[in-house]
Design an enzyme around this catalytic site. Structure first.
Site, PDB file in Angstrom:
ATOM      1  N   ASP A  44      -1.167   2.097 -10.722  1.00 10.52           N
ATOM      2  CA  ASP A  44      -1.546   1.365  -9.514  1.00 10.52           C
ATOM      3  C   ASP A  44      -0.302   1.198  -8.615  1.00 10.52           C
ATOM      4  OD1 ASP A  44      -3.250  -0.158  -7.896  1.00 10.52           O
ATOM      5  OD2 ASP A  44      -2.806  -2.031  -8.948  1.00 10.52           O
TER       6      ASP A  44
ATOM      7  N   GLU B 166      -2.741   6.349   0.005  1.00 10.34           N
ATOM      8  CA  GLU B 166      -3.207   5.247   0.861  1.00 10.34           C
ATOM      9  C   GLU B 166      -2.798   5.465   2.312  1.00 10.34           C
ATOM     10  OE1 GLU B 166      -2.880   1.221  -0.655  1.00 10.34           O
ATOM     11  OE2 GLU B 166      -2.583   0.406   1.350  1.00 10.34           O
TER      12      GLU B 166
ATOM     13  N   ALA C 255     -10.051  -6.185  -3.939  1.00 11.38           N
ATOM     14  CA  ALA C 255     -11.501  -6.382  -3.939  1.00 11.38           C
ATOM     15  C   ALA C 255     -11.974  -7.505  -4.862  1.00 11.38           C
ATOM     16  CB  ALA C 255     -12.194  -5.067  -4.312  1.00 11.38           C
TER      17      ALA C 255
ATOM     18  N   ASN D 183     -10.900  -1.960  -6.878  1.00 12.70           N
ATOM     19  CA  ASN D 183      -9.767  -2.506  -7.643  1.00 12.70           C
ATOM     20  C   ASN D 183      -9.886  -4.016  -7.828  1.00 12.70           C
ATOM     21  OD1 ASN D 183      -8.726   0.054  -7.463  1.00 12.70           O
ATOM     22  ND2 ASN D 183      -6.751  -0.583  -6.646  1.00 12.70           N
TER      23      ASN D 183
HETATM   24  P1  13P Z   1      -7.081  -8.129  -6.005  1.00 12.64           P
HETATM   25  O1  13P Z   1      -5.836  -8.920  -5.821  1.00 12.64           O
HETATM   26  O2  13P Z   1      -8.104  -8.446  -4.955  1.00 12.64           O
HETATM   27  O3  13P Z   1      -7.652  -8.256  -7.381  1.00 12.64           O
HETATM   28  O4  13P Z   1      -6.717  -6.577  -5.788  1.00 12.64           O
HETATM   29  C1  13P Z   1      -6.194  -5.820  -6.844  1.00 12.64           C
HETATM   30  C2  13P Z   1      -5.722  -4.475  -6.402  1.00 12.64           C
HETATM   31  O5  13P Z   1      -5.984  -3.986  -5.329  1.00 12.64           O
HETATM   32  C3  13P Z   1      -4.883  -3.726  -7.358  1.00 12.64           C
HETATM   33  O6  13P Z   1      -4.390  -2.555  -6.803  1.00 12.64           O
HETATM   34  O1  G3H Z   2      -2.192  -4.705  -6.258  1.00 13.12           O
HETATM   35  C1  G3H Z   2      -1.524  -5.313  -7.075  1.00 13.12           C
HETATM   36  C2  G3H Z   2      -2.072  -5.671  -8.400  1.00 13.12           C
HETATM   37  O2  G3H Z   2      -2.764  -6.901  -8.341  1.00 13.12           O
HETATM   38  C3  G3H Z   2      -0.984  -5.686  -9.423  1.00 13.12           C
HETATM   39  O3  G3H Z   2      -0.243  -6.847  -9.367  1.00 13.12           O
HETATM   40  O4  G3H Z   2       2.042  -5.884  -9.261  1.00 13.12           O
HETATM   41  O5  G3H Z   2       1.672  -8.290  -9.908  1.00 13.12           O
HETATM   42  O6  G3H Z   2       1.048  -6.451 -11.470  1.00 13.12           O
HETATM   43  P1  G3H Z   2       1.248  -6.876 -10.035  1.00 13.12           P
HETATM   44 ZN    ZN Z   3      -3.988  -2.669  -4.710  1.00 16.07          ZN
END
Ligand code: 13P
Ligand code: G3H
Ligand code: ZN
Length: 311
Positions: free
Chosen positions: A82, A134, A215, A256
């Site tokens: 991610d 993205e 989301a 996500n």
């Molecule tokens: P949220 O913070 O809305 O759960 O989004 C998570 C996300 O986009 C991780 O890439």
């Molecule tokens: O988009 C981000 C995700 O919620 C991941 O969060 O980078 O704190 O693990 P993090």
């Molecule tokens: Zn994200």
């Protein structure tokens, strides 16, 4: 079945008008809560790992946990990076067994975003791995990077064909008004997403899988439990579930979710400690946290994503 790519999942989701949940994982209880839920309703899954998660738990532990989840359930599970910030982290995840990576160069110029995304795509495709890119910038917090609402920008539909054809990316995250974290919309205003942008993007990229970040719905039930048990979440507002259903019926194939997992797990653990302040065996409170994650994810799959029965 080994850990799978998202290619087949996205094709079926696109054609079937549903979406696959991409859930962020950081430890064993989160992996187990998500996969136990998906197993009960026979849903495919994407488990995704941020740079912060890799730092917290180490790549190898997360990799083995996800392999264990697959061995335990037999579900089609993709393992995804991610918000990869640079080529090096994408390469490390590709070399380390992930089946999908995101290169997030959305804060760079259009040309620099294309150049970096293309570099990752070339390496990933040579290794049988797919790439999410993205275009457009979401507001909110990811790792230590905070993007204010003023600095966020919607995706420009007129850019997407050139971006996808020049980079060769396999899916595209777009900015239509969601944001990361638990505070997504101004208090007192009606949450709104730019479905017109999603519609226009999908017209320009027929059959191409679109990804929705940020989301989480920030479900009041969990916010209330946290606040009743000593928390202080004020004006936390998420994406209404009906909007996610609408996105899933359209070209969005990957949704996500991280903040909702955090809230559910924290709600379970806080509630447990209010009832049992004397407990000190982590298995006691983590069992509850895991059960809350499972309940949340099952509800998401069946009532929001529509991926139940599609494994
Ligand atoms: P949220 O913070 O809305 O759960 O989004 C998570 C996300 O986009 C991780 O890439
Ligand atoms: O988009 C981000 C995700 O919620 C991941 O969060 O980078 O704190 O693990 P993090
Ligand atoms: Zn994200």
């Amino acid at each position: 079945m080994p850990i799978v790519s998202t290619t087949e999942m996205f094709k079926k989701a696109y054609d079937g008008g549903y979406a696959i949940g991409a859930f962020n994982v950081n430890n064993m209880e989160i992996v187990q809560g998500i996969t136990e839920a998906a197993a009960e309703v026979n849903s495919p899954l994407i488990l995704q790992v941020s740079a912060g998660a890799r730092k917290y738990a180490k790549h190898v532990y997360l990799m083995k946990l996800v392999e264990a989840a697959e061995a335990d359930t037999g579900l089609p599970i993709a393992l995804h990076l991610d918000h990869g910030a640079d080529f090096e982290i994408c390469k490390s995840c590709i070399d380390g067994g992930f089946t999908s990576v995101m290169i997030d160069a959305s804060s760079k110029s259009f040309e620099d975003n294309i150049a970096l995304t293309k570099q990752v795509v070339e390496y990933a495709h040579d290794h049988g791995v797919v790439v999410e890119a993205e275009l457009g910038t979401l507001a909110g917090v990811e790792d230590e990077v905070k993007v204010s609402a003023e600095d966020s920008s919607y995706t420009r539909p007129e850019d997407v064909e050139e971006f996808v054809s020049r980079t060769g990316c396999d899916s595209l995250a777009i900015a239509i008004g969601t944001s990361h974290g638990a505070y997504k919309f101004k208090p007192g205003t009606k949450p709104q997403l730019r479905f017109d942008i999603l519609e226009e993007v999908s017209k320009r990229l027929p059959g191409f899988p679109i990804v929705l970040h940020g989301a989480s719905s920030v479900i009041p039930k969990y916010v209330d439990i946290i606040n009743r048990n000593g928390g202080a979440l004020v004006d936390a507002i998420g994406v209404p579930e009906e909007m996610l259903r609408q996105a899933a019926r359209m070209a969005v194939c990957k949704i996500n979710i991280d903040s909702d997992l955090r809230l559910a797990m924290t709600a379970g653990i806080r509630e447990h400690f209010m009832a049992h302040p004397d407990h000190f065996d982590p298995r006691q409170y983590l069992t509850v946290g895991r059960a809350y994650i499972k309940e949340l994810v099952k509800d998401k799959i069946v009532n929001v994503l529509g991926s139940d029965g599609k494994a």
